[in-house]
Design an enzyme around this catalytic site. Sequence first.
Site, mmCIF file in Angstrom:
data_model
loop_
_atom_site.group_PDB
_atom_site.id
_atom_site.type_symbol
_atom_site.label_atom_id
_atom_site.label_comp_id
_atom_site.label_asym_id
_atom_site.label_seq_id
_atom_site.Cartn_x
_atom_site.Cartn_y
_atom_site.Cartn_z
ATOM 1 N N CYS A 212 4.430 17.309 36.883
ATOM 2 C CA CYS A 212 5.985 17.730 35.804
ATOM 3 C C CYS A 212 5.143 17.851 34.341
ATOM 4 O O CYS A 212 3.357 17.174 34.700
ATOM 5 C CB CYS A 212 6.496 16.614 36.161
ATOM 6 S SG CYS A 212 6.053 14.550 34.789
ATOM 7 N N CYS B 115 6.273 8.528 37.064
ATOM 8 C CA CYS B 115 5.711 9.179 37.952
ATOM 9 C C CYS B 115 4.925 8.504 38.661
ATOM 10 O O CYS B 115 4.087 8.079 38.436
ATOM 11 C CB CYS B 115 5.054 11.075 38.205
ATOM 12 S SG CYS B 115 6.496 11.918 36.981
ATOM 13 N N ASN C 26 6.805 6.715 42.974
ATOM 14 C CA ASN C 26 7.145 6.692 41.427
ATOM 15 C C ASN C 26 8.089 5.548 41.772
ATOM 16 O O ASN C 26 8.532 4.566 42.475
ATOM 17 C CB ASN C 26 8.202 8.358 41.421
ATOM 18 C CG ASN C 26 8.983 8.228 42.772
ATOM 19 O OD1 ASN C 26 8.191 7.737 44.167
ATOM 20 N ND2 ASN C 26 9.689 8.966 43.032
ATOM 21 N N GLU D 206 1.522 9.646 39.590
ATOM 22 C CA GLU D 206 0.792 10.127 39.435
ATOM 23 C C GLU D 206 0.339 9.237 38.002
ATOM 24 O O GLU D 206 -0.814 8.710 38.105
ATOM 25 C CB GLU D 206 0.733 11.845 38.630
ATOM 26 C CG GLU D 206 0.606 12.864 40.143
ATOM 27 C CD GLU D 206 2.789 13.384 40.500
ATOM 28 O OE1 GLU D 206 3.404 12.466 40.214
ATOM 29 O OE2 GLU D 206 2.397 14.018 40.331
ATOM 30 N N GLU E 185 11.732 4.162 39.214
ATOM 31 C CA GLU E 185 13.003 4.377 38.537
ATOM 32 C C GLU E 185 13.402 3.333 38.301
ATOM 33 O O GLU E 185 13.310 2.327 38.200
ATOM 34 C CB GLU E 185 13.393 4.958 39.257
ATOM 35 C CG GLU E 185 13.591 6.609 40.064
ATOM 36 C CD GLU E 185 13.893 7.551 40.424
ATOM 37 O OE1 GLU E 185 15.173 7.333 40.682
ATOM 38 O OE2 GLU E 185 13.683 8.704 41.213
ATOM 39 N N CYS F 129 2.727 14.437 33.271
ATOM 40 C CA CYS F 129 1.716 13.993 34.073
ATOM 41 C C CYS F 129 0.502 15.325 34.444
ATOM 42 O O CYS F 129 -0.528 14.656 34.311
ATOM 43 C CB CYS F 129 2.283 14.049 35.308
ATOM 44 S SG CYS F 129 3.430 12.917 35.622
HETATM 45 N N1 THU Z 1 8.497 12.343 40.196
HETATM 46 C C1 THU Z 1 7.211 12.495 40.898
HETATM 47 O O1 THU Z 1 7.143 11.011 40.964
HETATM 48 N N2 THU Z 1 6.470 13.187 40.499
HETATM 49 C C2 THU Z 1 6.031 14.502 40.625
HETATM 50 O O2 THU Z 1 4.601 15.417 40.337
HETATM 51 C C3 THU Z 1 7.123 14.832 40.765
HETATM 52 C C4 THU Z 1 8.788 14.043 40.083
HETATM 53 C C5 THU Z 1 9.639 11.974 40.492
HETATM 54 C C6 THU Z 1 9.970 11.280 39.208
HETATM 55 C C7 THU Z 1 11.104 11.062 39.556
HETATM 56 O O3 THU Z 1 11.084 9.289 40.167
HETATM 57 C C8 THU Z 1 11.630 11.442 40.830
HETATM 58 O O4 THU Z 1 11.170 11.962 41.252
HETATM 59 C C9 THU Z 1 12.757 12.632 40.762
HETATM 60 O O5 THU Z 1 12.087 13.307 39.460
#
Ligand code: THU
Length: 130
Positions: free
Chosen positions: A83, A50, A39, A52, A41, A86
């Site tokens: 999420c 994300c 991930n 994925e 941000e 994804c």
């Molecule tokens: N996140 C993912 O990368 N994958 C998931 O399946 C759930 C959430 C990340 C997004 C964000 O950077 C952090 O987790 C918190 O939401």
Amino acid sequence: MDLRQAALDVRERAYVPYSGFKVGAALRTASGTVYSGCNVENVAYPEGTCAEAGAIAAMIAGGDTEIAEVYVVADSPEPVTPCGGCRQKIAEFARSDVTVTMGTTDGLEQSATVADILPGAFANKHMDRT
Ligand code: THU
């Protein structure tokens, strides 16, 4: 290559200054290649991209389109499920019987199929009037 290990390795490179929550994802394609993503941000959209989605972008950039297996890992009490966005992205490139394994860094694992995590998925057939 071991998918869990690939997801654990890439998770270390996650860029998460806002949530502090690192996620790693790895997928194997039908051709056998493994792609991974973490991930990433940013200040405007702190949820960022994300893990994925990152793995899928790497797969497309690498010239593959058919997901055969997915692994997602995070340091959480229970395995983190992808999420909603994804789930739809995975479903775009995976058959409904493809296995998505969610793991914790502690070693808990839970597996589901794409159909399990995205029941009633929106698909091309919904736009077909003929
Ligand atoms: N996140 C993912 O990368 N994958 C998931 O399946 C759930 C959430 C990340 C997004 C964000 O950077 C952090 O987790 C918190 O939401």
